[in-house]
Write a protein that holds these residues in place. Structure first.
Motif, mmCIF file in Angstrom:
data_model
loop_
_atom_site.group_PDB
_atom_site.id
_atom_site.type_symbol
_atom_site.label_atom_id
_atom_site.label_comp_id
_atom_site.label_asym_id
_atom_site.label_seq_id
_atom_site.Cartn_x
_atom_site.Cartn_y
_atom_site.Cartn_z
ATOM 1 N N ARG A 71 -20.879 -36.869 -21.039
ATOM 2 C CA ARG A 71 -20.725 -37.901 -21.936
ATOM 3 C C ARG A 71 -18.818 -38.657 -21.600
ATOM 4 N NH1 ARG A 71 -22.980 -33.869 -24.655
ATOM 5 N NH2 ARG A 71 -25.477 -34.273 -25.911
ATOM 6 N N SER A 72 -18.370 -36.893 -20.895
ATOM 7 C CA SER A 72 -17.177 -37.789 -20.790
ATOM 8 C C SER A 72 -16.180 -38.653 -20.551
ATOM 9 C CB SER A 72 -16.108 -36.442 -20.797
ATOM 10 O OG SER A 72 -16.214 -34.432 -20.951
ATOM 11 N N TYR A 73 -17.564 -39.438 -19.026
ATOM 12 C CA TYR A 73 -17.059 -40.484 -18.585
ATOM 13 C C TYR A 73 -17.951 -41.333 -18.175
ATOM 14 C CZ TYR A 73 -12.353 -38.376 -17.401
ATOM 15 O OH TYR A 73 -11.249 -37.585 -17.838
ATOM 16 N N PRO A 74 -18.730 -41.963 -19.386
ATOM 17 C CA PRO A 74 -19.939 -42.408 -19.144
ATOM 18 C C PRO A 74 -19.302 -43.693 -17.798
ATOM 19 C CG PRO A 74 -18.869 -43.142 -21.214
ATOM 20 C CD PRO A 74 -18.496 -42.004 -20.401
ATOM 21 N N ASP A 75 -19.331 -44.423 -17.949
ATOM 22 C CA ASP A 75 -19.594 -44.887 -16.320
ATOM 23 C C ASP A 75 -18.919 -44.911 -15.217
ATOM 24 O OD1 ASP A 75 -18.753 -47.260 -18.906
ATOM 25 O OD2 ASP A 75 -16.678 -47.376 -18.063
ATOM 26 N N LEU A 83 -18.946 -33.921 -10.109
ATOM 27 C CA LEU A 83 -17.996 -32.852 -9.552
ATOM 28 C C LEU A 83 -16.414 -33.202 -10.101
ATOM 29 C CD1 LEU A 83 -16.579 -32.654 -6.534
ATOM 30 C CD2 LEU A 83 -16.191 -35.143 -6.085
ATOM 31 N N SER A 84 -16.060 -34.256 -10.604
ATOM 32 C CA SER A 84 -14.717 -34.362 -11.613
ATOM 33 C C SER A 84 -14.847 -32.804 -13.177
ATOM 34 C CB SER A 84 -15.378 -35.842 -12.574
ATOM 35 O OG SER A 84 -15.109 -36.761 -11.842
ATOM 36 N N GLN A 85 -16.037 -32.507 -13.294
ATOM 37 C CA GLN A 85 -16.279 -31.752 -14.222
ATOM 38 C C GLN A 85 -16.266 -30.709 -13.206
ATOM 39 O OE1 GLN A 85 -19.954 -32.086 -17.111
ATOM 40 N NE2 GLN A 85 -20.346 -29.407 -16.190
ATOM 41 N N PHE A 86 -16.424 -30.687 -12.429
ATOM 42 C CA PHE A 86 -16.043 -29.274 -11.665
ATOM 43 C C PHE A 86 -14.623 -28.961 -11.165
ATOM 44 C CE2 PHE A 86 -15.422 -27.745 -6.866
ATOM 45 C CZ PHE A 86 -15.840 -26.316 -6.967
ATOM 46 N N ASP A 105 0.932 -11.429 -27.039
ATOM 47 C CA ASP A 105 0.242 -10.538 -27.951
ATOM 48 C C ASP A 105 -1.180 -11.526 -28.834
ATOM 49 O OD1 ASP A 105 1.692 -8.095 -27.655
ATOM 50 O OD2 ASP A 105 3.446 -9.349 -28.619
ATOM 51 N N SER A 106 -1.256 -12.728 -28.984
ATOM 52 C CA SER A 106 -2.019 -13.257 -29.122
ATOM 53 C C SER A 106 -1.769 -15.081 -28.838
ATOM 54 C CB SER A 106 -1.343 -13.753 -31.063
ATOM 55 O OG SER A 106 -1.469 -12.739 -31.939
ATOM 56 N N VAL A 107 -2.668 -15.764 -29.003
ATOM 57 C CA VAL A 107 -3.335 -16.963 -28.348
ATOM 58 C C VAL A 107 -3.622 -17.878 -30.141
ATOM 59 C CG1 VAL A 107 -4.416 -18.516 -26.417
ATOM 60 C CG2 VAL A 107 -3.756 -16.269 -26.303
ATOM 61 N N VAL A 108 -3.035 -18.769 -29.832
ATOM 62 C CA VAL A 108 -3.189 -19.904 -30.577
ATOM 63 C C VAL A 108 -3.411 -20.899 -29.879
ATOM 64 C CG1 VAL A 108 -2.676 -21.340 -32.836
ATOM 65 C CG2 VAL A 108 -1.932 -18.893 -32.192
ATOM 66 N N PHE A 109 -4.779 -21.411 -29.842
ATOM 67 C CA PHE A 109 -5.143 -23.381 -29.420
ATOM 68 C C PHE A 109 -5.559 -24.072 -30.623
ATOM 69 C CE2 PHE A 109 -7.794 -20.042 -26.896
ATOM 70 C CZ PHE A 109 -7.405 -20.594 -25.714
ATOM 71 N N VAL A 110 -4.307 -25.243 -30.587
ATOM 72 C CA VAL A 110 -4.343 -26.405 -31.430
ATOM 73 C C VAL A 110 -4.769 -27.264 -31.172
ATOM 74 C CG1 VAL A 110 -2.310 -27.681 -32.204
ATOM 75 C CG2 VAL A 110 -2.027 -24.892 -30.361
ATOM 76 N N GLY A 111 -6.543 -27.380 -31.055
ATOM 77 C CA GLY A 111 -7.996 -27.732 -31.635
ATOM 78 C C GLY A 111 -7.827 -28.912 -30.003
ATOM 79 N N ASP A 112 -8.994 -29.051 -29.921
ATOM 80 C CA ASP A 112 -9.759 -29.970 -29.119
ATOM 81 C C ASP A 112 -9.652 -29.153 -28.078
ATOM 82 O OD1 ASP A 112 -9.494 -32.557 -30.455
ATOM 83 O OD2 ASP A 112 -8.602 -33.542 -28.608
ATOM 84 N N MET A 113 -10.911 -28.402 -28.226
ATOM 85 C CA MET A 113 -11.280 -27.445 -27.457
ATOM 86 C C MET A 113 -12.009 -28.176 -26.725
ATOM 87 S SD MET A 113 -9.713 -25.797 -30.164
ATOM 88 C CE MET A 113 -10.632 -25.422 -31.221
ATOM 89 N N MET A 114 -13.262 -29.326 -26.649
ATOM 90 C CA MET A 114 -14.433 -29.252 -26.049
ATOM 91 C C MET A 114 -14.557 -30.702 -26.358
ATOM 92 S SD MET A 114 -17.348 -26.692 -26.871
ATOM 93 C CE MET A 114 -17.550 -27.259 -28.131
ATOM 94 N N ASP A 115 -14.316 -31.782 -25.361
ATOM 95 C CA ASP A 115 -14.517 -32.583 -25.100
ATOM 96 C C ASP A 115 -15.774 -33.444 -26.149
ATOM 97 O OD1 ASP A 115 -12.510 -35.229 -25.129
ATOM 98 O OD2 ASP A 115 -14.820 -35.585 -22.911
ATOM 99 N N SER A 116 -16.183 -33.341 -26.165
ATOM 100 C CA SER A 116 -17.665 -33.716 -27.011
ATOM 101 C C SER A 116 -18.120 -32.679 -28.261
ATOM 102 C CB SER A 116 -19.025 -34.130 -26.112
ATOM 103 O OG SER A 116 -18.019 -35.204 -25.150
ATOM 104 N N GLY A 117 -17.397 -32.178 -28.794
ATOM 105 C CA GLY A 117 -17.929 -31.034 -30.053
ATOM 106 C C GLY A 117 -18.184 -31.125 -30.657
ATOM 107 N N ARG A 118 -18.053 -32.908 -31.536
ATOM 108 C CA ARG A 118 -18.487 -33.529 -32.343
ATOM 109 C C ARG A 118 -19.754 -34.285 -32.094
ATOM 110 N NH1 ARG A 118 -13.873 -38.492 -31.730
ATOM 111 N NH2 ARG A 118 -14.389 -38.415 -29.969
ATOM 112 N N VAL A 119 -20.358 -34.487 -31.044
ATOM 113 C CA VAL A 119 -21.157 -35.245 -30.722
ATOM 114 C C VAL A 119 -22.535 -34.348 -31.141
ATOM 115 C CG1 VAL A 119 -22.824 -36.843 -28.836
ATOM 116 C CG2 VAL A 119 -20.112 -36.254 -28.887
ATOM 117 N N ASP A 120 -23.438 -35.717 -31.770
ATOM 118 C CA ASP A 120 -24.962 -35.085 -32.033
ATOM 119 C C ASP A 120 -25.774 -34.733 -30.874
ATOM 120 O OD1 ASP A 120 -26.972 -34.426 -33.014
ATOM 121 O OD2 ASP A 120 -27.625 -36.960 -33.581
#
Length: 516
Positions: A71-75, A83-86, A105-120
């Motif tokens: 869904r990331s690039y619908p056009d 190919l883009s995803q690969f 020692d630790s890793v912090v992900f500052v959000g937006d781990m996935m591009d379409s995590g909010r999508v139905d």
């Protein structure tokens, strides 16, 4: 009898193959390790005479990897999307494998781990999406991983495209939306900034203060921050760090410093995003938490800004407090920046030194993958094709450079020589040239004309017209025994391209398989 044969692989092919192997090794693997090896933990800024043997805590900060899906690039057509995803997945995997050598020692992900995590989407599809994210960011189980929600993870605002269960899915796969953790004896608050944006809009519409709203909604972000400010001990000496996916408010057009690729962060709002928190929400966070430093994401480009917090103690006037905010670069090559990046954070216990800083950070850059494709691979492809084409044209057009059969291959005519050819050297009778074994040429036409008082004859046949063209482009000239010279320009060019390309392509596949 000994036979002398010429080399079957042109030197140009070997040379280009070697060049491509070295280029592929460096730009597909070596440059990633070189970039991470040159960016060191900022421990030198924390050296203290009072605590020379103190070992800092190392925290790796990663923002906005935004793993793509269909869904990331619908056009884009499906094949181009795959190919883009690969390509993007492979780039992130190589970057992550190289960054892991820093051994945080630790890793912090500052959000937006996935591009379409909010999508139905279905739970099964979301499960595959999560497994793909964890496969890309594979890590040692002993290394703590902390996550904060981004607007692409749980949504921001309302849309029919967003899932009503986005928050529940996030909670089942990642961390709580609001957290208080300890990093190197520093208190770190990881807040749910997308929900704070929606909540603050509701609070403003209701005309309630932050304290009133917190008492009405005790399980939301404002109440979490309000409770921290109420329960924290004023005499507590540990430094505080605030992590928020959405950056804090600042004046329009404020500079982001020299490390930013272009422009600055402007206030803006649209479907599923808001560039900055409101000034009221930003001041609420700063005054309630009073952090020593703020780390944010969402913008994808690097930004440094210093917030000013006025003194609250009117009895003892003091200068305003300066609170720096660092907006971390995106970890992905697909987020509109040429140089992705990450942040290294070193921490020492606040009680170890009263005057020296207790934390230090530094931005790190990753390779410009798009620049590698456009500035390295494309020119090298054009140069390689030009060299191979010129080599084949020269080979086919040079008449006197071809060695004769006597020079290229010596063959004995002695019948007693076991290596000699088994051939009959008797010539056929003249009548045989008219037999089926020696057929005449196909179509031909003879023209007789007179020029300058002399009678001339011109014979045009299929062989005379097509033969030179076929020899030039595909089969080469007759009478040349070298297998390379028997090819024409087109066939020789295609074969040479194949001979140059297969080994670098095999190396690329091997590197991709290794990092996958």
């Amino acid at each position: 009898m000994a036979v002398l044969r010429t080399n079957v692989i042109p030197r140009a092919v070997n040379f280009l193959r070697l060049i491509w192997m070295l280029v592929m090794l460096w730009y597909e693997l070596g440059t990633f390790y070189s970039h991470t090896a040159s960016c060191l933990w900022p421990d030198d800024a924390l050296t203290s005479a009072s605590a020379p043997s103190l070992s800092p805590t190392h925290v790796l900060l990663v923002a906005d990897p935004q793993i793509l899906d269909h869904r990331s690039y619908p056009d884009r057509p499906p094949w181009l999307m795959r190919l883009s995803q690969f390509i993007v997945d492979l780039n992130i995997r190589k970057s992550w494998r190289a960054v892991r050598r820093r051994r945080p020692d630790s890793v912090v992900f500052v959000g937006d781990m996935m591009d379409s995590g909010r999508v139905d989407m279905s739970d099964e599809e979301y499960g595959r999406y999560i497994r793909r994210f964890r496969s890309i960011f594979n890590h040692d189980q002993q290394t703590p991983m902390h996550y904060i929600a981004g607007n692409h993870d749980i949504g921001l605002g309302g849309s029919l495209r967003f899932s009503d269960h986005a928050r529940e899915r996030y909670l089942s796969s990642f961390d709580p939306l609001n957290q208080r953790i300890t990093l190197g004896n520093h208190t770190a608050l990881l807040i749910d900034a997308p929900s704070l944006v929606d909540e603050d809009r509701e609070r403003a519409a209701a005309g309630a203060s932050y304290g009133e709203w917190a008492s009405i909604h005790p399980d939301r972000t404002i109440a979490f921050v309000h409770m921290f400010a109420r329960d924290v001990d004023p005499a507590e000496t540990d430094a505080r760090i605030l992590f928020t996916h959405v950056p804090l408010s600042r004046p329009e057009g404020a500079s982001c410093g020299p490390l930013r690729e272009r422009g600055t962060i402007h206030q803006g709002r649209g479907l599923g995003y808001q560039n900055l928190l409101t000034p009221q929400a930003s001041q609420f966070l700063l005054q309630s938490i009073r952090p020593a430093i703020v780390f944010s994401g969402d913008d994808h480009d690097y930004c440094e800004y210093v917030h000013t917090l006025p003194a609250t103690d009117t009895k003892r006037p003091s200068p305003p407090t300066s609170i720096p905010e660092i907006t971390i670069k995106s970890f992905s090559m697909a987020m509109g920046v040429r140089r992705p990046g990450y942040q290294l954070l070193s921490l020492i216990p606040p009680f170890s030194s009263s005057d020296s800083p207790t934390f230090a950070h530094t931005p790190c850059l990753l390779p410009d993958q798009l620049g590698i494709y456009l500035s390295i691979y494309v020119p090298l492809i054009v140069a390689s094709l030009t060299v191979l084409l010129f080599s084949n044209v020269r080979r086919s057009c040079t008449r006197n450079s071809s060695p004769s059969p006597r020079q290229s291959e010596w063959t004995s005519l002695d019948a007693r020589d076991p290596d000699g050819p088994e051939a009959d050297y008797d010539l056929p009778p003249p009548s045989a040239w008219r037999s089926k074994e020696f057929p005449r040429a196909g179509w031909s036409r003879t023209y007789v004309f007179t020029t300058c008082g002399r009678r001339r004859r011109l014979t045009v046949s299929r062989g005379a017209l097509l033969g030179p063209l076929v020899a030039f482009f595909w089969t080469g000239r007759k009478g040349v025994e070298d297998s390379q010279r028997r090819r024409g320009v087109l066939k020789g060019f295609v074969v040479d391209v194949r001979d140059v390309a297969w080994l670098p392509l095999a190396l690329f596949v091997g590197i991709a398989w290794w990092v996958w």
